[in-house]
Design an enzyme around this catalytic site. Structure first.
Site, PDB file in Angstrom:
ATOM      1  CD  GLU A   1       6.612  75.061 -81.146  1.00 23.44           C
ATOM      2  OE1 GLU A   1       6.455  76.249 -80.756  1.00 23.44           O
ATOM      3  OE2 GLU A   1       6.152  73.815 -80.670  1.00 23.44           O
TER       4      GLU A   1
ATOM      5  CB  CYS B   1       9.220  77.696 -75.584  1.00 22.25           C
ATOM      6  SG  CYS B   1       9.775  75.930 -75.840  1.00 22.25           S
TER       7      CYS B   1
ATOM      8  CB  CYS C   1      10.453  75.217 -79.503  1.00 23.10           C
ATOM      9  SG  CYS C   1       9.565  73.806 -78.743  1.00 23.10           S
TER      10      CYS C   1
ATOM     11  CB  ALA D   1     -29.881  73.253 -71.864  1.00 29.60           C
TER      12      ALA D   1
ATOM     13  NE  ARG E   1     -20.924  68.206 -69.799  1.00 32.36           N
ATOM     14  CZ  ARG E   1     -21.951  67.408 -69.167  1.00 32.36           C
ATOM     15  NH1 ARG E   1     -21.664  66.241 -69.052  1.00 32.36           N
ATOM     16  NH2 ARG E   1     -23.122  68.089 -68.365  1.00 32.36           N
TER      17      ARG E   1
ATOM     18  CG  ASP F   1     -26.949  63.913 -57.332  1.00 31.84           C
ATOM     19  OD1 ASP F   1     -26.034  64.604 -56.660  1.00 31.84           O
ATOM     20  OD2 ASP F   1     -27.756  63.453 -56.401  1.00 31.84           O
TER      21      ASP F   1
ATOM     22  CG  LEU G   1     -20.745  68.308 -63.836  1.00 31.60           C
ATOM     23  CD1 LEU G   1     -19.891  69.026 -63.156  1.00 31.60           C
ATOM     24  CD2 LEU G   1     -21.661  69.213 -64.864  1.00 31.60           C
TER      25      LEU G   1
END
Length: 364
Positions: free
Chosen positions: A59, A82, A91, A157, A187, A203, A206
């Site tokens: 904003e 806020c 804001c 998966a 991700r 292992d 990521l």
């Protein structure tokens, strides 16, 4: 408060679309979008989204960019502004000073309840719309305020024979390119990725492998088991430059490198309490948590009623003995339904099929 018009809905929809790619970049602040619109011609004056790292807010940026052009305009904002001093001024004060005559808010914010009333008291027409896309965009922020935990999305998966494997090598060979890219974007829009110690031993790295988005790799978190965490695994012992943390039960010995943060929570039999683990991540500003679980962690999260959404990618490939059954108790879809989740939609990702599940009352 007044009714939401079709034009209002279109602008809020557009604001959500604008903000969505910035999820995961705004630290402990939600990724809010703000549009300032000329109401008669229905033209956009300016727009902004929460800045990288969370400050300044959307904003304030939009109002500054509009300058005098903000007067007598409509502000569309995906989350209630806020109203208290923090690291930035409220804001609400900036909106009142700007001369904006109308504010349409996509979703209320429990942390700043009363902001709309302050705007109304200043003579600004204000609408709080329970706008489903805004609620979905800010679901993690709202859960942090009301349940002290992030929004939890599980990504799996699943091979044609109902098995999962957490190693990146196996997953890469199992998934088609479109599905791999979809997971990469998931991700990139998360604040943290959580795996159990068993999955971490395979292992996975990521990281976000999409071109140009490696820096969007979120905090990588390993949930320690009762035997601790092997510091020789790549996630812990290998240098990557990406932020990594371990969540361990208070009595379990872990010996990570100094670059790895250790988060201690209470638990039982050496295993961290999952609710406390999620609360700890919420306290570190995690709105949206992606979990890429093994068999045990998936079952534990479902049993604790801590899963808000599931992205199940059904693949054509087979893992056979190279993977674990996603659930030893039967087909994974039946397990999800038994946990109170419902199928929301199906989508083709090249040769793979994405099936999304969520809570019946959750925003979609």
């Amino acid at each position: 408060m007044n009714e939401l018009s079709p034009e209002d809905k279109r602008w809020l929809d557009a604001a959500v679309r604008y903000a969505t790619p910035f999820a995961g970049t705004t630290a402990d602040s939600p990724a809010v979008a703000a549009f300032i619109v000329e109401p008669l011609s229905q033209t956009l004056v300016t727009r902004a989204v929460t800045a990288k790292g969370g400050r300044p807010h959307a904003e304030a940026q939009a109002i500054e960019a509009a300058g005098y052009e903000a007067a007598n305009r409509t502000l569309y904002v995906t989350l209630e502004p806020c109203s208290a001093w923090g690291r930035t001024p409220p804001c609400v004060d900036a909106i009142i000073r700007s001369g904006i005559m109308r504010v349409v808010i996509g979703s209320a914010d429990p942390r700043h309840a009363g902001s709309a009333a302050l705007l109304e008291s200043a003579g600004i027409e204000t609408i709080i719309a329970d706008h489903a896309p805004s609620l979905a965009l800010h679901a993690g922020h709202l859960l942090r305020q009301t349940a002290e935990r992030p929004f939890v999305t599980v990504a799996l998966a699943l091979s044609s024979d109902g098995r999962i494997d957490r190693s990146d090598e196996a997953k890469t060979s199992l998934l088609g390119s479109e599905a791999r890219d979809w997971i990469g974007m998931l991700r990139a829009r998360s604040d943290a990725i959580l795996v159990g110690a068993a999955a971490a031993n395979n292992d996975p790295d990521l990281t976000v492998k999409l071109p140009g988005l490696a820096t969007r790799t979120p905090l990588r978190v390993v949930l320690s088991g009762a035997s601790g965490v092997d510091r020789r695994m790549n996630l812990i012992g290998g240098f990557s430059g990406y932020r990594t943390a371990i969540i361990a039960e208070t009595s379990v010995a872990v010996d990570p490198p100094v670059s790895i943060e250790t988060i201690r929570v209470n638990g039982k039999q050496g295993r961290p309490d999952l609710k406390l683990a999620l609360a700890a991540l919420s306290g570190k500003g995690v709105h949206n948590l992606l979990v890429e679980p093994g068999q045990r962690l998936l079952a534990a999260l479902l049993e604790a009623d801590l899963v808000d959404a599931v992205a199940l990618i059904n693949t054509l490939g087979s893992l056979s003995d190279a993977g674990l059954l996603a659930s030893p108790d039967g087909p994974i879809a039946e397990l999800l339904v038994a946990a109170g989740l419902v199928e929301l939609e199906q989508q083709c990702l090249g040769v793979d099929t994405l099936v999304r599940y969520g809570r019946p009352s959750a925003p979609v």
